[in-house]
Write a protein that holds these residues in place. Structure first.
Motif, PDB file in Angstrom:
ATOM      1  N   UNK A   1       0.981  -1.130  -0.033  1.00  0.00           N
ATOM      2  CA  UNK A   1      -0.116   0.120   0.123  1.00  0.00           C
ATOM      3  C   UNK A   1       0.942   1.281  -0.030  1.00  0.00           C
ATOM      4  N   UNK A   2       0.396   2.302  -0.794  1.00  0.00           N
ATOM      5  CA  UNK A   2       1.307   3.520  -0.911  1.00  0.00           C
ATOM      6  C   UNK A   2       1.342   4.135   0.548  1.00  0.00           C
ATOM      7  N   UNK A   3       2.264   4.754   0.799  1.00  0.00           N
ATOM      8  CA  UNK A   3       2.435   5.552   1.763  1.00  0.00           C
ATOM      9  C   UNK A   3       2.568   7.141   1.410  1.00  0.00           C
ATOM     10  N   UNK A   4       1.614   7.660   1.485  1.00  0.00           N
ATOM     11  CA  UNK A   4       1.612   8.965   1.111  1.00  0.00           C
ATOM     12  C   UNK A   4       1.889  10.135   1.847  1.00  0.00           C
ATOM     13  N   UNK A   5       2.548   9.675   3.246  1.00  0.00           N
ATOM     14  CA  UNK A   5       3.172  10.861   3.906  1.00  0.00           C
ATOM     15  C   UNK A   5       4.647  10.319   4.023  1.00  0.00           C
ATOM     16  N   UNK A   6       5.230   9.594   3.403  1.00  0.00           N
ATOM     17  CA  UNK A   6       6.824   9.326   3.470  1.00  0.00           C
ATOM     18  C   UNK A   6       7.448  10.536   2.831  1.00  0.00           C
ATOM     19  N   UNK A   7       8.486  10.677   3.566  1.00  0.00           N
ATOM     20  CA  UNK A   7       9.468  12.179   3.507  1.00  0.00           C
ATOM     21  C   UNK A   7       9.863  12.060   2.040  1.00  0.00           C
ATOM     22  N   UNK A   8      10.271  10.978   1.586  1.00  0.00           N
ATOM     23  CA  UNK A   8      10.690  11.295   0.004  1.00  0.00           C
ATOM     24  C   UNK A   8      10.705   9.800  -0.575  1.00  0.00           C
ATOM     25  N   UNK A   9      11.421   9.537  -1.729  1.00  0.00           N
ATOM     26  CA  UNK A   9      11.505   8.479  -2.373  1.00  0.00           C
ATOM     27  C   UNK A   9      10.619   8.256  -3.764  1.00  0.00           C
ATOM     28  N   UNK A  10      10.417   7.082  -4.054  1.00  0.00           N
ATOM     29  CA  UNK A  10       9.577   7.010  -5.323  1.00  0.00           C
ATOM     30  C   UNK A  10       8.651   5.820  -5.196  1.00  0.00           C
ATOM     31  N   UNK A  11       7.290   5.909  -5.419  1.00  0.00           N
ATOM     32  CA  UNK A  11       6.465   4.898  -5.337  1.00  0.00           C
ATOM     33  C   UNK A  11       5.719   4.576  -6.471  1.00  0.00           C
ATOM     34  N   UNK A  12       4.948   3.525  -6.469  1.00  0.00           N
ATOM     35  CA  UNK A  12       4.218   3.154  -7.576  1.00  0.00           C
ATOM     36  C   UNK A  12       2.704   3.571  -6.969  1.00  0.00           C
ATOM     37  N   UNK A  13       2.061   4.954  -8.000  1.00  0.00           N
ATOM     38  CA  UNK A  13       1.037   5.418  -7.244  1.00  0.00           C
ATOM     39  C   UNK A  13      -0.195   5.370  -8.539  1.00  0.00           C
ATOM     40  N   UNK A  14      -1.178   5.190  -7.989  1.00  0.00           N
ATOM     41  CA  UNK A  14      -2.380   5.664  -8.791  1.00  0.00           C
ATOM     42  C   UNK A  14      -2.675   7.095  -9.036  1.00  0.00           C
ATOM     43  N   UNK A  15      -3.176   7.444 -10.254  1.00  0.00           N
ATOM     44  CA  UNK A  15      -3.194   8.918 -10.307  1.00  0.00           C
ATOM     45  C   UNK A  15      -3.649   9.493  -9.223  1.00  0.00           C
ATOM     46  N   UNK A  16      -4.883   9.278  -8.635  1.00  0.00           N
ATOM     47  CA  UNK A  16      -5.524   9.955  -7.667  1.00  0.00           C
ATOM     48  C   UNK A  16      -4.627   9.840  -6.269  1.00  0.00           C
ATOM     49  N   UNK A  17      -3.987   8.820  -6.068  1.00  0.00           N
ATOM     50  CA  UNK A  17      -2.843   8.763  -5.092  1.00  0.00           C
ATOM     51  C   UNK A  17      -1.878  10.002  -5.182  1.00  0.00           C
ATOM     52  N   UNK A  18      -1.347  10.026  -6.362  1.00  0.00           N
ATOM     53  CA  UNK A  18      -0.440  11.024  -6.755  1.00  0.00           C
ATOM     54  C   UNK A  18      -0.872  12.525  -6.471  1.00  0.00           C
ATOM     55  N   UNK A  19      -2.267  12.753  -6.896  1.00  0.00           N
ATOM     56  CA  UNK A  19      -2.965  14.001  -6.717  1.00  0.00           C
ATOM     57  C   UNK A  19      -3.021  14.059  -4.945  1.00  0.00           C
ATOM     58  N   UNK A  20      -3.482  13.178  -4.209  1.00  0.00           N
ATOM     59  CA  UNK A  20      -3.419  13.411  -2.863  1.00  0.00           C
ATOM     60  C   UNK A  20      -2.075  13.955  -2.382  1.00  0.00           C
ATOM     61  N   UNK A  21      -1.115  13.099  -2.635  1.00  0.00           N
ATOM     62  CA  UNK A  21       0.168  13.502  -2.106  1.00  0.00           C
ATOM     63  C   UNK A  21       0.351  14.865  -2.749  1.00  0.00           C
ATOM     64  N   UNK A  22       0.266  15.334  -3.809  1.00  0.00           N
ATOM     65  CA  UNK A  22       0.354  16.482  -4.492  1.00  0.00           C
ATOM     66  C   UNK A  22      -0.105  17.739  -3.586  1.00  0.00           C
ATOM     67  N   UNK A  23      -1.123  17.430  -2.846  1.00  0.00           N
ATOM     68  CA  UNK A  23      -2.027  18.203  -2.016  1.00  0.00           C
ATOM     69  C   UNK A  23      -1.184  18.492  -0.773  1.00  0.00           C
ATOM     70  N   UNK A  24      -0.516  17.459  -0.105  1.00  0.00           N
ATOM     71  CA  UNK A  24       0.382  17.613   0.944  1.00  0.00           C
ATOM     72  C   UNK A  24       1.683  18.370   0.668  1.00  0.00           C
ATOM     73  N   UNK A  25       2.153  18.069  -0.541  1.00  0.00           N
ATOM     74  CA  UNK A  25       3.516  18.864  -0.949  1.00  0.00           C
ATOM     75  C   UNK A  25       3.003  20.232  -1.341  1.00  0.00           C
ATOM     76  N   UNK A  26       1.811  20.666  -1.394  1.00  0.00           N
ATOM     77  CA  UNK A  26       1.508  21.830  -1.672  1.00  0.00           C
ATOM     78  C   UNK A  26       0.980  22.832  -0.524  1.00  0.00           C
ATOM     79  N   UNK A  27       0.852  22.196   0.603  1.00  0.00           N
ATOM     80  CA  UNK A  27       0.409  22.713   1.774  1.00  0.00           C
ATOM     81  C   UNK A  27      -1.062  22.916   1.797  1.00  0.00           C
TER      82      UNK A  27
END
Length: 444
Positions: A1-27
Motif C-alpha cells: 500500500x502507498x505511504x502518502x506521507x513518506x518523506x521522500x523516495x519513489x512509489x508506484x501510485x495511482x493517479x488519484x494517489x499522486x494527486x493526494x500526495x500533491x496536496x500535501x506537498x502544496x500545503x
C-alpha cells in the motif's frame, strides 16, 4: 500500500494517489468533495490521511456545497481543494461563476475529473469550456507524475491571480498507475484563517459585479502572461510537422508518433498565444491532438488567422481525429499518411467463449435498495413512469427488486416500453467509487 506521507523516495501510485500526495506537498489545509468516479479515490484517501497531514476534509452534501465551503476557506486565507467528477461541476457551476468575480485570498483548486468514453458517467461533456465560461485559469496534467507535480504551481498561479483554478483531469490520469517521484511535504501554510469583510468583492450585487467583471478580465490578461512563460507549456523534439497536444493525448503522441516537434500544453486556459503562433510559423503542417471537443484546435485556428499564418491544421474539424471517446493506440493510426506512426502489436482475437455479463449494481448495504423495494410494492401493478435523478438512482433499472427507471436527469419523460428495455452493460453512476474498468463494456 502507498505511504502518502513518506518523506521522500519513489512509489508506484495511482493517479488519484499522486494527486493526494500533491496536496500535501502544496500545503493544502482544506479539502471538500461530493464523490464521483473517476475522482472518488482522492476522497477515500483524504479520509485516512487528512488528520495526520493537518488538513480539514469533508464529504459535502453535494458539489455546490463542496465548492462553497472550499471558497470560504480560500477567501479566509487557507489553501483549499475541492473535487468532483465532470457532471458534478454542473451542480457547482452556480457558485463557481460568481466566485471568479469575487476572487480568493489563498490558492483554490477545483478538480474536474472528466470521463471520456463515459466509463462511469451519463455523458462525455468536456469541462475545459467551464474555464473559458467562468474566466478562470486551467491546468491539465497528462500522467500521475504530472498530476502530483502540477498541483504546487497551480496553487502559485491561483494565488498570483487571486482566482480559483480549474484542475482538469480525465479517467486515464486518475486511474493510471506509474512510478512517482515524491517531493517535500509543505507544513508552513496556515491551517486557520480569518475572513475580512469586503462587500465590493464578495457581495456581487449589480453595482459591484459590473466593476468586478472588469477586474476579472484584467486578471485573465495577467494569466495570459503567466501562460506564455509557464514551464507547464513546453516544446519537445524538432521537425517541420508540429503537434499541439495536452492531457492524456500527449502520452499517445509521445509514444507512437515520431519525427515531429511537440508543443505540450499543461497551462491550457488561457493558452499561450504568442508561443503557439511562434511554434506553428514555418511548419509544413500542424496536428492538434486532444480528447473530446476541439477546445485547443479552435484556438489554434483563431491564432493562425489573427496572425496571418497560413498552415494546414489537422484535428477534429477536418475529421482527422475523432470527437467521441477517449484516445487509444488505434487512434494514432489515423495520423498515418501525415506523420510516422509506430506500428502496434495486433491484439489477441476475441474469445468465442460467452461470458455472463456483469451489469453494475448498488454497493452492499446501500439504503436505496430498500427504498426501491418499498416503492415497487406500493405501486403494485399500476403502470407508472419512474423519473430518476442522475447517478446511482439510475441503477434501479437493473435491479429485479426495484422499479424500472424510465428516465434520468429530467422529470416527466416517458421511457420505452418495459419489454424493450435491457439492463445496462456499464455503470452510469455519478458517485460510484469503483474504477470503471471493472464494470464497463466496450463503448462501441
Amino acid at each position: 500500500m502507498a505511504d502518502l506521507l513518506a518523506e521522500n523516495g519513489k512509489q508506484l501510485l495511482l493517479g488519484n494517489e499522486a494527486i493526494t500526495r500533491g496536496l500535501f506537498e502544496a500545503g493544502v489545509r482544506f479539502a471538500s468533495t461530493y464523490p464521483g468516479t473517476p475522482s472518488s479515490e482522492v476522497g477515500n484517501l483524504l479520509e485516512v490521511y487528512s488528520d495526520k497531514a493537518g488538513m480539514y476534509f469533508e464529504f459535502s452534501s453535494n458539489e455546490k456545497t463542496a465548492v462553497e465551503v472550499a471558497a470560504a476557506a480560500a477567501s479566509s486565507g487557507v489553501r483549499s481543494f475541492t473535487f468532483m467528477k465532470h457532471v458534478g461541476l454542473n451542480v457547482a457551476a452556480d457558485p463557481m461563476m460568481t466566485l471568479a468575480y469575487a476572487g480568493v485570498r489563498a490558492g483554490m483548486l477545483i478538480m474536474s475529473a472528466d470521463d471520456p468514453s463515459a466509463h462511469s458517467s451519463q455523458n462525455e461533456q468536456d469541462n475545459r469550456y467551464y474555464s473559458t465560461l467562468a474566466l478562470i485559469p486551467m491546468v491539465e496534467p497528462s500522467n500521475p507524475q504530472e498530476a502530483k507535480d502540477f498541483i504546487a504551481p497551480a496553487y502559485e498561479i491561483s494565488e498570483r491571480l487571486g482566482l480559483p483554478l480549474l484542475y482538469r483531469t480525465t479517467t486515464r490520469v486518475n486511474h493510471a498507475r506509474s512510478p512517482v517521484e515524491l517531493g517535500k511535504i509543505r507544513t508552513d501554510t496556515p491551517a486557520k484563517g480569518h475572513f475580512d469583510k469586503d462587500d465590493a468583492c464578495f457581495v456581487n450585487i449589480p453595482a459591484y459585479a459590473i466593476h468586478n467583471r472588469v477586474r476579472l478580465l484584467e486578471k485573465m490578461k495577467a494569466a495570459e502572461e503567466l501562460s506564455e512563460s509557464s514551464p507547464l507549456n513546453r516544446i519537445e523534439g524538432s521537425g517541420d510537422v508540429g503537434v499541439i497536444t495536452s492531457g492524456v493525448a500527449y502520452c499517445y503522441v509521445k509514444e507512437f508518433v515520431s519525427g515531429v516537434s511537440i508543443l505540450k500544453l499543461g497551462f491550457t486556459n488561457p493558452v499561450p498565444e504568442k508561443k503557439i503562433a511562434d511554434f506553428v510559423r514555418g511548419k509544413r503542417m500542424v496536428i492538434v491532438a486532444e480528447e473530446l471537443e476541439p477546445f485547443l484546435e479552435d484556438q489554434v485556428l483563431r491564432i493562425c488567422a489573427q496572425n496571418g499564418i497560413s498552415v494546414p491544421v489537422h484535428g477534429k474539424r477536418d475529421g482527422t481525429l475523432p470527437r467521441e471517446w477517449e484516445y487509444s493506440p488505434d487512434t494514432m493510426k489515423r495520423l498515418k499518411g501525415l506523420v510516422d506512426v509506430r506500428e502496434t502489436p495486433e491484439p489477441m482475437p476475441k474469445s468465442s467463449l460467452k461470458i455472463p455479463g456483469r451489469p453494475p449494481s448498488l454497493c452492499a448495504g446501500c439504503p436505496h435498495r430498500g427504498m426501491y423495494a418499498a416503492v415497487k410494492k406500493a405501486v403494485g401493478r399500476t403502470p407508472v413512469v419512474y423519473c430518476s435523478d442522475i447517478g446511482c438512482y439510475t441503477l434501479a433499472s437493473s435491479l429485479p427488486s426495484a422499479p424500472r427507471t424510465s428516465s434520468s436527469a429530467w422529470a416527466g419523460a416517458q421511457g420505452p416500453p418495459e419489454a424493450s428495455r435491457r439492463p445496462p452493460t456499464r455503470s452510469r453512476s455519478r458517485s460510484s467509487g469503483t474504477p470503471p474498468s471493472s464494470t464497463r463494456a466496450s463503448p462501441r
